[in-house]
Design a protein around this motif. Structure first.
Motif, PDB file in Angstrom:
ATOM      1  N   GLY A  22       0.787  -1.225   0.000  1.00 12.17           N
ATOM      2  CA  GLY A  22       0.000   0.000   0.000  1.00 12.17           C
ATOM      3  C   GLY A  22       0.816   1.269   0.000  1.00 12.17           C
ATOM      4  N   LYS A  23       2.076   1.185  -0.415  1.00 13.67           N
ATOM      5  CA  LYS A  23       2.921   2.376  -0.440  1.00 13.67           C
ATOM      6  C   LYS A  23       2.435   3.318  -1.542  1.00 13.67           C
ATOM      7  CE  LYS A  23       5.687   0.696   2.706  1.00 13.67           C
ATOM      8  NZ  LYS A  23       5.727   1.280   4.068  1.00 13.67           N
ATOM      9  N   PRO A  24       2.480   4.617  -1.298  1.00 17.39           N
ATOM     10  CA  PRO A  24       2.042   5.582  -2.325  1.00 17.39           C
ATOM     11  C   PRO A  24       2.967   5.556  -3.534  1.00 17.39           C
ATOM     12  CG  PRO A  24       3.031   6.720  -0.443  1.00 17.39           C
ATOM     13  CD  PRO A  24       2.867   5.285  -0.041  1.00 17.39           C
ATOM     14  N   ALA A  25       2.397   5.868  -4.686  1.00 21.87           N
ATOM     15  CA  ALA A  25       3.139   5.780  -5.945  1.00 21.87           C
ATOM     16  C   ALA A  25       4.364   6.677  -5.965  1.00 21.87           C
ATOM     17  CB  ALA A  25       2.214   6.134  -7.109  1.00 21.87           C
ATOM     18  N   ASN A  26       4.296   7.823  -5.281  1.00 18.08           N
ATOM     19  CA  ASN A  26       5.402   8.770  -5.339  1.00 18.08           C
ATOM     20  C   ASN A  26       6.626   8.334  -4.542  1.00 18.08           C
ATOM     21  OD1 ASN A  26       4.040   9.167  -2.900  1.00 18.08           O
ATOM     22  ND2 ASN A  26       4.672  11.310  -2.762  1.00 18.08           N
ATOM     23  N   VAL A  27       6.508   7.267  -3.718  1.00 17.76           N
ATOM     24  CA  VAL A  27       7.669   6.796  -2.945  1.00 17.76           C
ATOM     25  C   VAL A  27       8.130   5.405  -3.386  1.00 17.76           C
ATOM     26  CG1 VAL A  27       7.022   8.161  -0.928  1.00 17.76           C
ATOM     27  CG2 VAL A  27       6.303   5.769  -1.080  1.00 17.76           C
ATOM     28  N   ILE A  28       7.363   4.783  -4.250  1.00 19.48           N
ATOM     29  CA  ILE A  28       7.730   3.425  -4.683  1.00 19.48           C
ATOM     30  C   ILE A  28       9.093   3.411  -5.377  1.00 19.48           C
ATOM     31  CG2 ILE A  28       7.157   1.588  -6.333  1.00 19.48           C
ATOM     32  CD1 ILE A  28       4.254   1.889  -5.567  1.00 19.48           C
ATOM     33  N   ASP A  29       9.357   4.407  -6.227  1.00 20.77           N
ATOM     34  CA  ASP A  29      10.652   4.457  -6.924  1.00 20.77           C
ATOM     35  C   ASP A  29      11.813   4.524  -5.935  1.00 20.77           C
ATOM     36  OD1 ASP A  29       9.496   4.281  -9.375  1.00 20.77           O
ATOM     37  OD2 ASP A  29       9.608   6.425  -9.838  1.00 20.77           O
ATOM     38  N   LYS A  30      11.646   5.328  -4.876  1.00 16.95           N
ATOM     39  CA  LYS A  30      12.697   5.434  -3.869  1.00 16.95           C
ATOM     40  C   LYS A  30      12.898   4.117  -3.132  1.00 16.95           C
ATOM     41  CE  LYS A  30      12.089  10.398  -3.020  1.00 16.95           C
ATOM     42  NZ  LYS A  30      11.728  11.436  -2.000  1.00 16.95           N
ATOM     43  N   ILE A  31      11.794   3.427  -2.853  1.00 14.13           N
ATOM     44  CA  ILE A  31      11.859   2.129  -2.176  1.00 14.13           C
ATOM     45  C   ILE A  31      12.588   1.118  -3.064  1.00 14.13           C
ATOM     46  CG2 ILE A  31      10.476   0.174  -1.358  1.00 14.13           C
ATOM     47  CD1 ILE A  31       8.377   2.224  -0.456  1.00 14.13           C
ATOM     48  N   VAL A  32      12.267   1.149  -4.360  1.00 16.58           N
ATOM     49  CA  VAL A  32      12.893   0.215  -5.306  1.00 16.58           C
ATOM     50  C   VAL A  32      14.398   0.469  -5.380  1.00 16.58           C
ATOM     51  CG1 VAL A  32      13.081  -0.406  -7.739  1.00 16.58           C
ATOM     52  CG2 VAL A  32      10.829  -0.190  -6.681  1.00 16.58           C
ATOM     53  N   GLU A  33      14.802   1.730  -5.478  1.00 15.19           N
ATOM     54  CA  GLU A  33      16.232   2.051  -5.575  1.00 15.19           C
ATOM     55  C   GLU A  33      16.975   1.641  -4.312  1.00 15.19           C
ATOM     56  OE1 GLU A  33      17.780   2.930  -8.312  1.00 15.19           O
ATOM     57  OE2 GLU A  33      15.812   2.792  -9.266  1.00 15.19           O
ATOM     58  N   SER A  34      16.333   1.854  -3.157  1.00 12.97           N
ATOM     59  CA  SER A  34      16.944   1.434  -1.890  1.00 12.97           C
ATOM     60  C   SER A  34      17.076  -0.083  -1.831  1.00 12.97           C
ATOM     61  CB  SER A  34      16.097   1.940  -0.716  1.00 12.97           C
ATOM     62  OG  SER A  34      16.618   1.476   0.512  1.00 12.97           O
ATOM     63  N   GLY A  35      16.043  -0.759  -2.310  1.00 17.58           N
ATOM     64  CA  GLY A  35      16.074  -2.220  -2.330  1.00 17.58           C
ATOM     65  C   GLY A  35      17.147  -2.764  -3.257  1.00 17.58           C
ATOM     66  N   LEU A  36      17.363  -2.084  -4.387  1.00 16.03           N
ATOM     67  CA  LEU A  36      18.403  -2.517  -5.328  1.00 16.03           C
ATOM     68  C   LEU A  36      19.790  -2.369  -4.720  1.00 16.03           C
ATOM     69  CD1 LEU A  36      17.216  -1.165  -8.801  1.00 16.03           C
ATOM     70  CD2 LEU A  36      17.465  -3.549  -8.109  1.00 16.03           C
ATOM     71  N   LYS A  37      19.998  -1.300  -3.937  1.00 19.15           N
ATOM     72  CA  LYS A  37      21.287  -1.120  -3.275  1.00 19.15           C
ATOM     73  C   LYS A  37      21.565  -2.273  -2.313  1.00 19.15           C
ATOM     74  CE  LYS A  37      21.504   3.927  -3.567  1.00 19.15           C
ATOM     75  NZ  LYS A  37      21.494   5.210  -2.815  1.00 19.15           N
ATOM     76  N   SER A  38      20.538  -2.701  -1.595  1.00 23.55           N
ATOM     77  CA  SER A  38      20.691  -3.840  -0.685  1.00 23.55           C
ATOM     78  C   SER A  38      20.961  -5.122  -1.464  1.00 23.55           C
ATOM     79  CB  SER A  38      19.425  -4.001   0.170  1.00 23.55           C
ATOM     80  OG  SER A  38      19.216  -2.875   0.983  1.00 23.55           O
ATOM     81  N   TYR A  39      20.289  -5.265  -2.595  1.00 23.10           N
ATOM     82  CA  TYR A  39      20.476  -6.435  -3.449  1.00 23.10           C
ATOM     83  C   TYR A  39      21.904  -6.502  -3.968  1.00 23.10           C
ATOM     84  CZ  TYR A  39      20.042  -9.361  -7.644  1.00 23.10           C
ATOM     85  OH  TYR A  39      20.224 -10.309  -8.626  1.00 23.10           O
ATOM     86  N   TYR A  40      22.433  -5.350  -4.397  1.00 22.82           N
ATOM     87  CA  TYR A  40      23.796  -5.317  -4.909  1.00 22.82           C
ATOM     88  C   TYR A  40      24.812  -5.717  -3.836  1.00 22.82           C
ATOM     89  CZ  TYR A  40      21.969  -2.813  -8.989  1.00 22.82           C
ATOM     90  OH  TYR A  40      21.272  -2.457 -10.121  1.00 22.82           O
ATOM     91  N   LYS A  41      24.563  -5.328  -2.595  1.00 15.64           N
ATOM     92  CA  LYS A  41      25.467  -5.699  -1.505  1.00 15.64           C
ATOM     93  C   LYS A  41      25.486  -7.213  -1.290  1.00 15.64           C
ATOM     94  CE  LYS A  41      25.344  -1.396   1.156  1.00 15.64           C
ATOM     95  NZ  LYS A  41      24.973  -0.762   2.446  1.00 15.64           N
ATOM     96  N   GLU A  42      24.377  -7.855  -1.633  1.00 18.41           N
ATOM     97  CA  GLU A  42      24.278  -9.304  -1.463  1.00 18.41           C
ATOM     98  C   GLU A  42      24.959 -10.056  -2.602  1.00 18.41           C
ATOM     99  OE1 GLU A  42      20.196 -10.312  -1.179  1.00 18.41           O
ATOM    100  OE2 GLU A  42      19.868  -9.255   0.717  1.00 18.41           O
ATOM    101  N   VAL A  43      24.877  -9.543  -3.833  1.00 25.53           N
ATOM    102  CA  VAL A  43      25.303 -10.333  -4.994  1.00 25.53           C
ATOM    103  C   VAL A  43      26.538  -9.808  -5.734  1.00 25.53           C
ATOM    104  CG1 VAL A  43      22.924 -11.128  -5.347  1.00 25.53           C
ATOM    105  CG2 VAL A  43      23.761  -9.129  -6.613  1.00 25.53           C
ATOM    106  N   CYS A  44      26.981  -8.585  -5.428  1.00 25.38           N
ATOM    107  CA  CYS A  44      28.156  -8.032  -6.101  1.00 25.38           C
ATOM    108  C   CYS A  44      29.395  -8.231  -5.236  1.00 25.38           C
ATOM    109  CB  CYS A  44      27.962  -6.550  -6.395  1.00 25.38           C
ATOM    110  SG  CYS A  44      26.661  -6.235  -7.596  1.00 25.38           S
ATOM    111  N   LEU A  45      30.419  -8.810  -5.817  1.00 25.64           N
ATOM    112  CA  LEU A  45      31.615  -9.197  -5.076  1.00 25.64           C
ATOM    113  C   LEU A  45      32.210  -8.049  -4.262  1.00 25.64           C
ATOM    114  CD1 LEU A  45      33.945 -11.089  -4.359  1.00 25.64           C
ATOM    115  CD2 LEU A  45      34.977 -10.549  -6.577  1.00 25.64           C
ATOM    116  N   LEU A  46      32.428  -6.902  -4.879  1.00 28.07           N
ATOM    117  CA  LEU A  46      33.107  -5.807  -4.201  1.00 28.07           C
ATOM    118  C   LEU A  46      32.291  -5.250  -3.033  1.00 28.07           C
ATOM    119  CD1 LEU A  46      34.671  -3.823  -7.192  1.00 28.07           C
ATOM    120  CD2 LEU A  46      35.739  -5.542  -5.728  1.00 28.07           C
ATOM    121  N   ASP A  47      30.962  -5.434  -3.065  1.00 29.42           N
ATOM    122  CA  ASP A  47      30.098  -4.919  -1.999  1.00 29.42           C
ATOM    123  C   ASP A  47      29.841  -5.936  -0.887  1.00 29.42           C
ATOM    124  OD1 ASP A  47      29.763  -2.412  -3.169  1.00 29.42           O
ATOM    125  OD2 ASP A  47      28.097  -3.095  -4.415  1.00 29.42           O
ATOM    126  N   GLN A  48      30.186  -7.188  -1.106  1.00 29.75           N
ATOM    127  CA  GLN A  48      29.898  -8.216  -0.110  1.00 29.75           C
ATOM    128  C   GLN A  48      30.830  -8.096   1.098  1.00 29.75           C
ATOM    129  OE1 GLN A  48      30.325 -11.811  -2.476  1.00 29.75           O
ATOM    130  NE2 GLN A  48      28.106 -12.007  -2.677  1.00 29.75           N
TER     131      GLN A  48
END
Length: 308
Positions: free
Chosen positions: A225-251
């Motif tokens: 139920g997140k508002p549309a105007n914050v979903i993009d920010k949530i997605v970008e934040s989530g991608l940063k966390s994802y990169y820390k999990e799967v990218c060698l230099l960030d692990q």
């Protein structure tokens, strides 16, 4: 002596699945008679390779060959784990890794390359199939090199020298001390074996994979139920966390989880005496992604007895 043509050798190989050199020898022994050559190969046990080539091969070994600033890692599969302890199979994997280090990582080029004992690598595999009695395949190969620096390696679950269940090679570009680079490179290779990163950094992740992750994150945010105007920010934040999990230099570095692999590389530059760049890595885990056949032995016996 009858003339043995390339076409005849090719025809015999297609009929029997035996190696090129074995087919030529069979034709020579039988004055070019194809049917007699087929029988000759059958008696030698060399025509079995074709029948075995369709069977699932998900065991075997990962092999490494390091030669100075260049290294190769290959996965050679067999049908059973038992074959990985066979000395002939182990030597075959070492030979294939050595050839890959020379010719590159294209599987077709490796199979067509000359084997040290004569014939091609494809012939050597066919001969091993006939002798060992299992389907054997070269699944993949990776080759890394640096102009200056070091290529480090690590084998996990080693079954013999240079052979194991997981093989990793890491390329470090630097003009610094090679011994320090190799020490760090081995530690990073061990990290890769354990953490299984997808890429060195976000730029190396497949675009479709990123798009899929982005869609999942957006769908989750929408469902919450997140508002549309914050979903993009949530997605970008989530991608940063994802990169820390799967990218060698960030692990988080397995040797010291308080720092990332990238931070460990930066700190190492003082000991190395020059900038260090991790340019690439290859990690092969035996049988990953292969659907293994599951046999119900009791069901097979019952079926053979006609009770099912």
């Amino acid at each position: 002596m009858a003339e043995i043509t390339a076409a005849a050798v090719k025809d015999l190989r297609e009929k029997t699945g035996a190696g090129m050199m074995d087919c030529k020898a069979a034709l020579v022994e039988n004055a070019g008679d194809i049917e007699a050559a087929v029988d000759w190969l059958r008696k030698k046990g060399l025509s079995k390779a074709a029948k075995k080539s369709g069977r699932i091969a998900a065991e075997g070994a990962v092999g490494l060959k390091v030669a100075g600033k260049r290294a190769a890692v290959v996965e050679v599969n067999s049908e059973t784990d038992f074959v990985a302890r066979n000395q002939q199979f182990q030597e075959l994997v070492r030979v294939i890794a050595g050839v890959a280090e020379q010719v590159g990582e294209d599987v077709a080029a490796i199979l067509a390359a000359a084997a040290p004992a004569g014939g091609t690598i494809s012939d050597a595999i066919a001969s091993a199939i006939a002798t060992i009695g299992e389907n054997i395949t070269l699944r993949r190969a990776g080759v890394l090199s640096v102009d200056e620096g070091a290529v480090a390696s690590y084998i996990h679950n080693m079954v013999a020298d240079g052979l194991g269940k997981i093989g990793v090679v890491v390329a470090l570009q630097s003009s610094g001390k090679s011994d320090e680079l190799l020490t760090l490179g081995r530690q990073i290779a061990m990290h890769i074996a354990a953490a299984n990163p997808l890429a060195v950094d976000p730029a190396g992740i497949d675009a479709d994979t990123v798009a899929r992750e982005r869609a999942i994150l957006a769908e989750k945010a929408t469902a919450q139920g997140k508002p549309a105007n914050v979903i993009d920010k949530i997605v970008e934040s989530g991608l940063k966390s994802y990169y820390k999990e799967v990218c060698l230099l960030d692990q988080p570095f397995v040797v010291d989880p308080s720092k990332s692999v990238g931070q460990a590389l930066k700190e190492c530059e003082g000991r190395v005496g020059a900038p260090v760049k991790l340019t690439a890595f290859r990690r092969y885990a035996l049988g990953e992604g292969i659907e293994k056949q599951s046999n119900d032995f009791a069901a097979e016996v019952a079926a053979a007895a006609g009770t099912r």
